[in-house]
Write an enzyme that holds these catalytic residues in place. Structure first.
Site, PDB file in Angstrom:
ATOM      1  N   ARG A 108     -10.755 -13.696 -57.648  1.00  0.00           N
ATOM      2  CA  ARG A 108     -11.939 -12.963 -56.891  1.00  0.00           C
ATOM      3  C   ARG A 108     -11.514 -12.294 -55.581  1.00  0.00           C
ATOM      4  O   ARG A 108     -10.367 -12.387 -55.095  1.00  0.00           O
ATOM      5  CB  ARG A 108     -13.031 -14.145 -56.454  1.00  0.00           C
ATOM      6  CG  ARG A 108     -12.531 -15.486 -56.462  1.00  0.00           C
ATOM      7  CD  ARG A 108     -11.774 -15.686 -55.206  1.00  0.00           C
ATOM      8  NE  ARG A 108     -12.739 -15.272 -53.844  1.00  0.00           N
ATOM      9  CZ  ARG A 108     -11.915 -14.873 -52.954  1.00  0.00           C
ATOM     10  NH1 ARG A 108     -10.564 -14.888 -52.665  1.00  0.00           N
ATOM     11  NH2 ARG A 108     -12.688 -14.501 -51.910  1.00  0.00           N
ATOM     12  N   GLY A 109     -12.359 -11.497 -54.950  1.00  0.00           N
ATOM     13  CA  GLY A 109     -12.069 -10.519 -54.133  1.00  0.00           C
ATOM     14  C   GLY A 109     -11.997  -9.169 -54.715  1.00  0.00           C
ATOM     15  O   GLY A 109     -11.234  -8.859 -55.499  1.00  0.00           O
ATOM     16  N   ARG A 169     -18.035  -8.445 -63.586  1.00  0.00           N
ATOM     17  CA  ARG A 169     -18.883  -8.470 -62.118  1.00  0.00           C
ATOM     18  C   ARG A 169     -19.167  -7.129 -61.956  1.00  0.00           C
ATOM     19  O   ARG A 169     -18.519  -6.088 -61.802  1.00  0.00           O
ATOM     20  CB  ARG A 169     -18.079  -9.270 -61.323  1.00  0.00           C
ATOM     21  CG  ARG A 169     -17.506 -10.731 -61.702  1.00  0.00           C
ATOM     22  CD  ARG A 169     -16.983 -11.366 -60.689  1.00  0.00           C
ATOM     23  NE  ARG A 169     -18.046 -11.604 -59.441  1.00  0.00           N
ATOM     24  CZ  ARG A 169     -17.701 -12.276 -58.475  1.00  0.00           C
ATOM     25  NH1 ARG A 169     -16.604 -12.220 -58.015  1.00  0.00           N
ATOM     26  NH2 ARG A 169     -18.857 -12.597 -57.640  1.00  0.00           N
ATOM     27  N   ASP A 179     -17.380  -5.851 -50.444  1.00  0.00           N
ATOM     28  CA  ASP A 179     -17.060  -5.534 -51.911  1.00  0.00           C
ATOM     29  C   ASP A 179     -17.614  -4.237 -52.257  1.00  0.00           C
ATOM     30  O   ASP A 179     -17.178  -3.581 -53.208  1.00  0.00           O
ATOM     31  CB  ASP A 179     -18.012  -6.497 -52.759  1.00  0.00           C
ATOM     32  CG  ASP A 179     -17.232  -7.734 -52.917  1.00  0.00           C
ATOM     33  OD1 ASP A 179     -16.595  -8.150 -53.875  1.00  0.00           O
ATOM     34  OD2 ASP A 179     -17.528  -8.943 -51.927  1.00  0.00           O
ATOM     35  N   ASN A 210     -21.344  -7.524 -49.066  1.00  0.00           N
ATOM     36  CA  ASN A 210     -20.375  -8.463 -48.940  1.00  0.00           C
ATOM     37  C   ASN A 210     -20.959  -9.900 -49.231  1.00  0.00           C
ATOM     38  O   ASN A 210     -22.318 -10.135 -49.614  1.00  0.00           O
ATOM     39  CB  ASN A 210     -19.770  -8.719 -47.621  1.00  0.00           C
ATOM     40  CG  ASN A 210     -18.455  -9.368 -47.564  1.00  0.00           C
ATOM     41  OD1 ASN A 210     -17.542  -9.320 -48.352  1.00  0.00           O
ATOM     42  ND2 ASN A 210     -18.205 -10.368 -46.413  1.00  0.00           N
TER      43      ASN A 210
END
Length: 347
Positions: free
Chosen positions: A48-49, A91, A239, A249
């Site tokens: 993630r990130g 995502r 993001d 974010n």
């Protein structure tokens, strides 16, 4: 010093990911050899990130086509497009995902004159290049951010925009690592970041292992520590940044920005340029992922609310550009007017 945690590796023709869903209690690395495996790892947040998702997806494209039989270039490129479209559904909010997939698709199209074997090699080379670039981008962000910091500062961060969210250094944490290298003593406060607790399980873990002074607080303590004068600056990752400077974010970032504005504390956003989406005019157009109710009411295998509770679980929120002091990129520090100055990064 504790063993370094490496979120993304390419080994033995496989993508090796640190499973971040079991941190900080276990350190588990898992190998992925299919696009389907990479899709699942992104969706369930083993990786993630935004930057790390982009790098993983790039490798996922190669893994998705490496077993494709000899065919025409046209048929092979169609398969690349199919894999990219599939990975894009993992995502929806992190723009780095789409940036990396578009880059992989473009490489395939630009090299249509090559043999299929050569095309596959070229895709792997591009994924590795995206991987290498991310590390350098993070360091450059850290160097620019460090000009805004000084020894002894108290800094609040939210979620995990650290080395675990990228390939090295992180974005929001990059100046923290570089400050450590300079011998500075920053005092970091890390919001736990409900509901998935990335601030406590990931940010606190990686900073502690690096010997950086970090204190975990619950999300609803941020106002208290600001009011006590313990926070000199806030820095978060993101993001996606819209063309006007609105920032998507991790959920809770909006609230932190409002508090920082109230207490007159600088609110900085660390943003690699691939995270800046000039095609999206404002934050209102950024798709916000909603995740399963269990993350909120059954985080650790026991219900913290009635099973039948209605749950609203957006994974991200949007901070308006008015709350942002500056956006820190690998190319420099961008201040208002963001609409005008963000464009200059790409000229």
């Amino acid at each position: 010093m504790a063993e370094q945690l490496i979120p993304i590796q390419w080994k033995d023709d496989a993508l090796v990911l640190l499973d971040q869903t079991v941190l900080p209690n276990e350190v588990v690395y898992e190998s992925f050899k299919t696009a389907e495996g990479v899709w699942d790892a992104i969706q369930v947040m083993k990786v993630r990130g935004a930057p790390a998702i982009g790098v993983s997806a790039a490798y996922g494209v190669y893994l998705g086509v490496k077993e494709v039989a000899e065919s025409s270039a046209e048929e092979f490129i169609a398969e690349v497009k199919k894999v990219c479209a599939y990975l894009a559904t993992s995502r929806p909010t992190a723009v780095n995902l789409f940036w990396a997939l578009e880059r992989m698709e473009s490489v395939a199209k630009e090299n249509a004159h090559l043999s299929i074997a050569q095309l596959k090699d070229r895709l792997l080379e591009e994924a590795k290049e995206i991987h290498r670039e991310d590390e350098e981008i993070n360091r450059q962000i850290g160097e620019h951010a460090l000009t805004l910091f000084h020894d002894g500062m108290g800094v609040l961060t939210h979620c995990n925009a650290g080395a675990l969210a990228t390939t090295k250094y992180g974005t929001a944490t990059a100046p923290m690592y570089l400050a450590k290298e300079k011998g500075w003593d920053l005092k970091i406060y890390s919001d736990e970041t409900r509901p998935r607790l990335q601030g406590s399980t990931l940010t606190a873990l990686e900073l502690q292992r690096a010997g950086i002074d970090v204190t975990v607080i619950t999300d609803n303590m941020a106002a208290m520590v600001m009011s006590q004068g313990k926070i000199d600056a806030v820095i978060v990752g993101c993001d996606r940044v819209a063309a006007n400077g609105d920032v998507a974010n991790k959920i809770g970032t909006l609230g932190v920005s409002i508090l920082a504005k109230y207490y007159n504390i600088p609110f900085y956003v660390a943003a690699p340029t691939p995270t800046i989406d000039l095609k999206t005019p404002t934050g209102k157009e950024i798709p916000i992922e909603e995740r399963d109710a269990s993350e909120v009411i059954n985080r650790f295998g026991q219900y913290s609310a009635p099973k039948e509770s209605k749950v609203y679980n957006p994974a991200f929120d949007v901070t308006p550009y008015e709350n942002v002091t500056a956006i820190i990129t690998e190319k420099g520090i961008v201040r208002a007017p963001f609409m005008e100055n963000l464009k200059k990064l790409f000229q």
